[in-house]
Design an enzyme around this catalytic site. Structure first.
Site, PDB file in Angstrom:
ATOM      1  N   LEU A 544      38.274 -42.763  48.578  1.00  0.00           N
ATOM      2  CA  LEU A 544      38.892 -43.849  48.009  1.00  0.00           C
ATOM      3  C   LEU A 544      38.479 -43.831  46.533  1.00  0.00           C
ATOM      4  O   LEU A 544      39.712 -44.542  45.600  1.00  0.00           O
ATOM      5  CB  LEU A 544      38.420 -45.129  48.810  1.00  0.00           C
ATOM      6  CG  LEU A 544      38.781 -46.524  48.185  1.00  0.00           C
ATOM      7  CD1 LEU A 544      40.500 -46.647  48.447  1.00  0.00           C
ATOM      8  CD2 LEU A 544      38.404 -47.808  48.976  1.00  0.00           C
ATOM      9  N   GLN A 547      41.077 -41.850  44.603  1.00  0.00           N
ATOM     10  CA  GLN A 547      42.244 -42.172  44.550  1.00  0.00           C
ATOM     11  C   GLN A 547      42.623 -43.411  43.540  1.00  0.00           C
ATOM     12  O   GLN A 547      43.742 -43.390  43.105  1.00  0.00           O
ATOM     13  CB  GLN A 547      42.696 -42.706  46.044  1.00  0.00           C
ATOM     14  CG  GLN A 547      42.736 -41.535  47.184  1.00  0.00           C
ATOM     15  CD  GLN A 547      43.268 -42.036  48.364  1.00  0.00           C
ATOM     16  OE1 GLN A 547      43.870 -43.076  48.468  1.00  0.00           O
ATOM     17  NE2 GLN A 547      42.729 -41.472  49.413  1.00  0.00           N
ATOM     18  N   CYS A 548      41.408 -44.153  43.268  1.00  0.00           N
ATOM     19  CA  CYS A 548      41.828 -45.150  42.311  1.00  0.00           C
ATOM     20  C   CYS A 548      41.854 -44.697  40.735  1.00  0.00           C
ATOM     21  O   CYS A 548      41.143 -43.649  40.456  1.00  0.00           O
ATOM     22  CB  CYS A 548      40.675 -46.423  42.501  1.00  0.00           C
ATOM     23  SG  CYS A 548      40.666 -47.001  44.128  1.00  0.00           S
ATOM     24  N   THR A 549      42.744 -45.406  39.992  1.00  0.00           N
ATOM     25  CA  THR A 549      42.615 -44.963  38.545  1.00  0.00           C
ATOM     26  C   THR A 549      41.472 -45.871  37.863  1.00  0.00           C
ATOM     27  O   THR A 549      41.442 -47.028  37.961  1.00  0.00           O
ATOM     28  CB  THR A 549      44.051 -45.558  38.127  1.00  0.00           C
ATOM     29  OG1 THR A 549      45.191 -45.098  38.745  1.00  0.00           O
ATOM     30  CG2 THR A 549      44.267 -45.609  36.636  1.00  0.00           C
TER      31      THR A 549
END
Length: 701
Positions: A544, A547-549
């Site tokens: 997770l 996947q985050c910017t």
């Protein structure tokens, strides 16, 4: 002017004065010696203006405005005063109004009552302009001098300072070199040949056509009726002057009284437009009256009154007055929002196309950190048409970085949050009054992300329509693969696409080059033209946090501002999205714009707002910028001719195949990228064999 409500239910009637185009209210406590509609007030009135009195009637409904007997209204408010011989009746008016308070609009109709004669007025001789010669009794100079003397005398005799402005009617005696305001006594003094009756005429025509000189305003017509009926001059030939000052009369004060005429006369106001007539006055019988029995009753039943003004179409009818720019908060907000742009255009950028920016429709794909900042910056440039597309909802981590969202958006829908697209559109409408913003919750089909055919067809159909309807597409999504389909759509429909992407401490802003069949070899590259592999599922096998910017907070506002400024500059370029990139040279740090401003290549890449580079790459580590130019790649998986043609032929099939787990391989084959890599690998192997051969030769030596 006395004010009366349409229902005549008011007990105290405030009074008004018409000052140019404004109505000045005066209460009864400020009025003295009131008689009928002729009131002598203590208010000082500017002596370069004319005081006219009238009646303002306000109707409660538009039906009452339409059904009111207009001719009877003129007779009611004119004939009584005219029969009494009041000079002020000659310039009376009636103002009929209906105010739509909800729409901030007023319908008004001015009536300037005048008596109609049975026969048209005819001149005994052709009308003529006054000569300019100063040595004649009847001349422009003589009239100006004697009018000035009359105004001075009025001021000297005004002991109570009760000025009532410039007299609309006066008697000119050229032989006696005098002008006096018109009264019952002054109208009878002197013979008809030695007296000229003058009326300040609102009609003005600067042409030299004598036919137009015969057209006069309503005050002169009422003066003719007054002389014929009250002064018993009907049937006689008299001299009349249509007094038309060429310019604005200067206001006189007590200090002007001691000055000489040459010092106080404004030579720009010499009355060279005034017209002299010799007219045979109609008789009382021609006005429908028996000259021996003139009473208020006979006038009400016999005289015909007209005078309702014409509308802009040249027909009798009311005129509208739109007060929304002055009263409606919505219009006030609209005007104030673009004040900065208007000042920029007026003071610094005369070529700024504010109207073009206001009519530009922008599609924003991705309503996250970049999308919110881009939308706010576009608002500042006057853009008012927005379409937001996003699949996510507002979370509690968003409002700090995404300025269009609030905590209320996060807590809505039982904690699920408002859809980002809807929240962004609503926020813009609350910021700017004239914003038109729509929102769509849509998932962009992506390579390597398998979806059902129905879902893909629904998303592709909606996105394709939105791209076609817009003028500019902003591609502001999180992942690399989510940018593929909008890139193909923009190339297929030849739309301007602005791309912005963020890293931890670096950012990219670029413009795509448009359709592959519009530029040949001069087309600029797209987001995928630097890649030799097709986009695929970048979130696969990632945690997770991966996947985050993750980006520095100040990066998004910088990149968003650059993306907007570049787009606005392109909108001002004559070639729009086909504008060439400026010449690039290698500097000490990075590729930058060359300094040769006189070259044709640089001039073609310049707009009123500056240059229009292809890409802008920045870093917060070194605080530097680069503006490289990358040509379109013939085997690009996003804008190659083969990919665009396949989309145009069967968009659903192309997108469905690309979204399969190994769809990137089919995309590479379609674009020719697989064959390109094979040839490149073969050439590399050949080069390695050549290197090995040279190495063997060196060992033998």
């Amino acid at each position: 002017a006395s004010y009366e409500a349409a229902s005549n239910t008011t007990t105290q009637k405030p009074r008004m004065q018409v000052v140019e185009s404004s109505l000045v209210m005066e209460t009864d406590s400020d009025t003295a010696n009131t008689s009928n509609n002729n009131a002598t007030t203590t208010t000082t009135f500017p002596n370069e203006r004319v005081l006219t009195r009238g009646v303002l009637l306000g109707c409660n409904t538009v039906e009452a405005f339409q059904t009111l007997d207009k001719n009877a209204l003129l007779q009611q408010h004119f004939l009584q005063d005219f029969w009494q011989g009041n000079i002020t009746a000659l310039t009376q008016f009636v103002l009929l109004t209906f105010a739509d308070l909800k729409q901030h609009k007023v319908i008004y109709w001015f009536g300037f009552p005048t008596l109609l004669s049975a026969t048209p007025l005819e001149c005994a001789e052709p009308p003529r302009r006054l000569p300019a010669a100063a040595n004649e009794d009847i001349s422009q100079r003589a009239l100006a001098q004697q009018v000035h003397a009359m105004r001075v005398e009025v001021l000297q005799n005004d002991n109570n300072n009760q000025q009532e402005g410039f007299p609309p009617f006066f008697v000119w005696r050229p032989r006696d070199k005098s002008c006096v305001p018109l009264t019952k006594e002054s109208a009878l003094s002197g013979s008809e040949d030695s007296v000229i009756y003058c009326a300040l005429d609102p009609y003005s025509d600067n042409s030299d056509d004598n036919k137009n000189n015969c057209v006069v305003g309503w005050p002169l017509r009422n003066l003719i009726a007054y002389l014929a009926i009250h002064q018993k001059l009907g049937g006689k030939t008299v001299q009349l002057l249509s007094f038309r000052p060429n310019g604005r009369l200067r206001r006189l004060s007590a200090n002007d009284l001691v000055d000489s005429f040459q010092n106080t006369l404004d030579m720009d106001c010499i009355h060279d437009q005034s017209v002299l007539f010799r007219v045979t006055l109609p008789t009382a019988q021609e006005y429908g009256l028996d000259s021996t029995t003139i009473t208020a009753t006979t006038m009400n039943h016999s005289c015909k009154v007209t005078g309702w003004e014409l509308n802009p179409r040249g027909k009798p009818g009311p005129r509208p007055a739109d007060l929304r720019p002055l009263l409606d908060p919505h219009h006030l907000a609209v005007q104030a929002a673009d004040l900065n742009l208007k000042l920029m255009k007026w003071r610094m950028l005369p070529n700024l196309q504010v109207e073009k920016l206001q009519s530009t429709k922008v599609l924003i794909l991705g309503a996250g950190t970049l999308g919110c900042n881009v939308a706010r910056c576009l608002l500042g440039w006057g853009v008012r048409k927005f379409v937001f597309c996003d699949y996510g909802r507002v979370g509690y981590s968003n409002p700090c970085r995404q300025p269009l969202f609030t905590l209320q958006d996060c807590a809505a829908d039982n904690g699920k949050g408002v859809p980002k697209a809807a929240a962004a559109a609503r926020a813009l409408e609350q910021i700017a009054a004239d914003v038109s913003a729509e929102s769509h919750v849509v998932s962009i089909p992506m390579p390597g992300h398998a979806e059902s055919k129905d879902q893909i067809e629904q998303s592709v159909t909606l996105l394709d329509r939105l791209v076609q309807e817009c003028d500019v597409v902003y591609l502001l999504t999180d992942t690399r693969e989510s940018r593929w389909l909008p890139t193909v759509m923009a190339a297929a429909h030849n739309k301007l696409l602005m791309n912005a992407a963020l890293g931890l401490d670096s950012w990219l802003v670029m413009r795509h080059g448009g359709s592959p069949d519009s530029h040949n070899n001069s087309r600029l590259g797209c987001y995928f033209c630097n890649d030799v592999v097709a986009p695929e599922n970048s979130t696969k096998n990632r945690t997770l946090d991966q996947q985050c910017t993750v980006t520095r907070p100040g990066l998004a506002p910088i990149a968003s501002a650059m993306a907007v400024e570049l787009c606005v500059a392109l909108l001002h370029h004559s070639q729009y999205m086909n504008a060439p990139a400026p010449k690039v040279q290698l500097s000490q740090f990075s590729p930058t714009v060359g300094n040769d401003n006189n070259s044709d290549e640089n001039n073609s890449a310049t707009t009123p707002l500056g240059i229009v580079p292809h890409q802008i790459r920045g870093s917060l580590v070194s605080y530097t910028l680069m503006t490289p130019t990358v040509p379109a790649f013939v085997h690009c998986t996003g804008c190659a001719a083969a990919v665009v043609d396949a989309y145009r032929n069967d968009k659903m099939e192309l997108v469905y195949e690309t979204c399969q787990p190994r769809g990137h391989e089919a995309l590479e084959t379609l674009s020719g990228l697989t064959e390109f890599r094979a040839k490149a690998n073969a050439q590399l192997e050949a080069m390695e064999d050549d290197d090995a051969m040279w190495d063997d030769d060196e060992e033998e030596e």
